[in-house]
Design a protein around this motif. Structure first.
Motif, mmCIF file in Angstrom:
data_model
loop_
_atom_site.group_PDB
_atom_site.id
_atom_site.type_symbol
_atom_site.label_atom_id
_atom_site.label_comp_id
_atom_site.label_asym_id
_atom_site.label_seq_id
_atom_site.Cartn_x
_atom_site.Cartn_y
_atom_site.Cartn_z
ATOM 1 N N GLU A 42 1.860 1.953 -3.641
ATOM 2 C CA GLU A 42 0.719 2.610 -4.319
ATOM 3 C C GLU A 42 0.378 4.078 -3.824
ATOM 4 O O GLU A 42 0.198 4.927 -4.682
ATOM 5 C CB GLU A 42 -0.564 1.820 -3.988
ATOM 6 N N ASP A 43 0.460 4.303 -2.640
ATOM 7 C CA ASP A 43 0.478 5.644 -2.079
ATOM 8 C C ASP A 43 1.502 6.443 -2.789
ATOM 9 O O ASP A 43 1.219 7.729 -3.180
ATOM 10 C CB ASP A 43 0.385 5.585 -0.498
ATOM 11 N N ARG A 44 2.505 6.318 -2.860
ATOM 12 C CA ARG A 44 3.623 6.912 -3.368
ATOM 13 C C ARG A 44 3.387 7.335 -4.798
ATOM 14 O O ARG A 44 3.834 8.454 -5.218
ATOM 15 C CB ARG A 44 5.178 6.212 -2.999
ATOM 16 N N HIS A 59 0.625 10.087 -5.127
ATOM 17 C CA HIS A 59 0.995 11.297 -4.575
ATOM 18 C C HIS A 59 1.995 11.786 -5.738
ATOM 19 O O HIS A 59 2.002 12.853 -5.906
ATOM 20 C CB HIS A 59 1.674 11.260 -3.183
ATOM 21 N N ALA A 95 0.670 -1.400 0.000
ATOM 22 C CA ALA A 95 -0.020 -0.086 0.134
ATOM 23 C C ALA A 95 0.933 1.341 -0.219
ATOM 24 O O ALA A 95 0.426 2.201 -0.576
ATOM 25 C CB ALA A 95 -0.845 -0.109 1.374
ATOM 26 N N ALA A 96 2.188 1.120 0.620
ATOM 27 C CA ALA A 96 2.976 2.255 0.746
ATOM 28 C C ALA A 96 3.077 2.638 -0.757
ATOM 29 O O ALA A 96 3.444 3.978 -1.092
ATOM 30 C CB ALA A 96 4.112 1.867 1.555
ATOM 31 N N VAL A 117 -5.084 13.645 -4.637
ATOM 32 C CA VAL A 117 -4.689 12.267 -4.881
ATOM 33 C C VAL A 117 -6.169 11.584 -5.091
ATOM 34 O O VAL A 117 -5.985 10.717 -5.901
ATOM 35 C CB VAL A 117 -4.161 11.928 -3.366
ATOM 36 N N ASP A 118 -7.175 11.798 -4.770
ATOM 37 C CA ASP A 118 -8.204 11.225 -4.811
ATOM 38 C C ASP A 118 -8.852 11.436 -6.303
ATOM 39 O O ASP A 118 -9.916 10.848 -6.460
ATOM 40 C CB ASP A 118 -9.267 11.604 -3.729
#
Length: 340
Positions: A57-59, A62, A54-55, A72-73
């Motif tokens: 994907e989040d990176r 962003h 998940a990290a 981001v959304d």
């Protein structure tokens, strides 16, 4: 307008060349990714025994959001822009309008999903102003710049396609190959516009399949609702983050400027041997010859591959497309030899 055959809609430039040929049929910028990108991907190889995190994907999300000044959304990561076309059917449109000539994958994906669609064929020089889009179309797909014509539509012309209850999807797969990305809507938050971006062309990642969609959260949620868990792998997420960094964006801009100069030289040479070239600015050139099929066979015999264009709705048997490459003089000389 009637649709193409499945084979025509799914024909792409990679089918035109065999290893060893001089390949003007595919629009991937280089033979391999830049060394810094290869090094970054190689460093993650030992992690492939674990599921994508998940990290990561989040990176990646962003990085894309920061690159375009979006929330981001408003980002959905994709396995190439082609996956974005496949996900459009999840919007359940009553009628899709496909601006043509254009990339054929949207038609292939919508047809496979049983979505009704119509082609809106633009006449040469393929301008978008006044395009007769059916009033009942609640989904419109347009390329900008358009493949294969290379035409870049003005921002106002694309926005004029908007209507209440309609979603406009803009294929910007080649937008980062044009200096300054003029006319791009990637940085604008609009409630009814989805922009699809590809990273495979500029960064030579066609074999990895990386891209993303930008748009309103509710529309992106509808598009991606049926995707499986872990839709992208670790290397894909790493590539998206790396290619969206400020360093990468600056490098892409420099490359786009070099491509623009190469393109001008190539267009001038094609014009000088008597060919009609469509006025555009993408990293490929659409031109006409007296007999495109015969010319392709001649070039094939010379070990040169170009993209046939009779598989595009709205183009006839006199059009060919060629990628902008540093060795364009070889192509122009071969065409000149074959002309009457």
């Amino acid at each position: 307008m009637a649709s193409q055959s499945r084979a025509e809609a799914r024909y792409h430039g990679d089918q035109a060349a065999v290893p060893g040929m001089l390949d003007f049929a595919v629009n991937v910028r280089a033979a391999e990714p830049p060394s810094w990108l290869v090094d970054g991907l190689t460093a993650r190889m030992a992690e492939l025994g674990r599921y994508p995190s998940a990290a990561d994907e989040d990176r990646a999300m962003h990085a894309v959001a920061a690159r375009h000044g979006r929330r981001v959304d408003e980002v959905a990561l994709l396995a190439g822009a082609a996956e974005g076309f496949a996900l459009l059917a999840n919007l359940r449109p009553r009628l899709a309008a496909l601006i043509a000539p254009s990339f054929t994958e949207p038609e292939a994906a919508l047809a496979a999903a049983g979505v009704p669609f119509e082609h809106v064929v633009l006449a040469p020089p393929f301008g978008l102003a006044g395009a007769p889009v059916p009033d009942g179309a609640d989904l419109v797909v347009v390329g900008n710049p358009t493949n294969p014509t290379s035409v870049l539509h003005r921002r106002e012309e694309v926005l004029a396609l908007r209507r209440p209850g309609r979603i406009v999807v803009v294929d910007e797969a080649f937008a980062d190959a044009i200096p300054g990305e003029p006319a791009s809507l990637a940085g604008e938050s609009l409630p009814d516009v989805v922009v699809l971006r590809s990273l495979t062309k500029t960064w030579s990642l066609a074999g990895l399949r990386v891209g993303y969609a930008l748009g309103p959260r509710d529309v992106l949620d509808r598009m991606t609702a049926r995707r499986p868990h872990w839709p992208l792998g670790t290397l894909q997420l790493e590539a998206i983050a790396a290619c969206s960094s400020p360093h990468a964006v600056a490098e892409a801009e420099l490359g786009a400027r070099r491509l623009a100069m190469l393109r001008a030289e190539m267009v001038a040479a094609l014009t000088n041997i008597g060919l009609d070239v469509v006025d555009g600015c993408a990293p490929f050139v659409l031109f006409t010859v007296p007999d495109a099929q015969l010319m392709r066979k001649y070039l094939d015999g010379k070990g040169i591959a170009v993209r046939r264009c009779d598989t595009f709705v709205g183009l006839d048997g006199e059009c060919l497309r060629a990628a902008v490459r540093t060795d364009w003089p070889v192509l122009v000389d071969a065409i000149a030899e074959a002309l009457p």
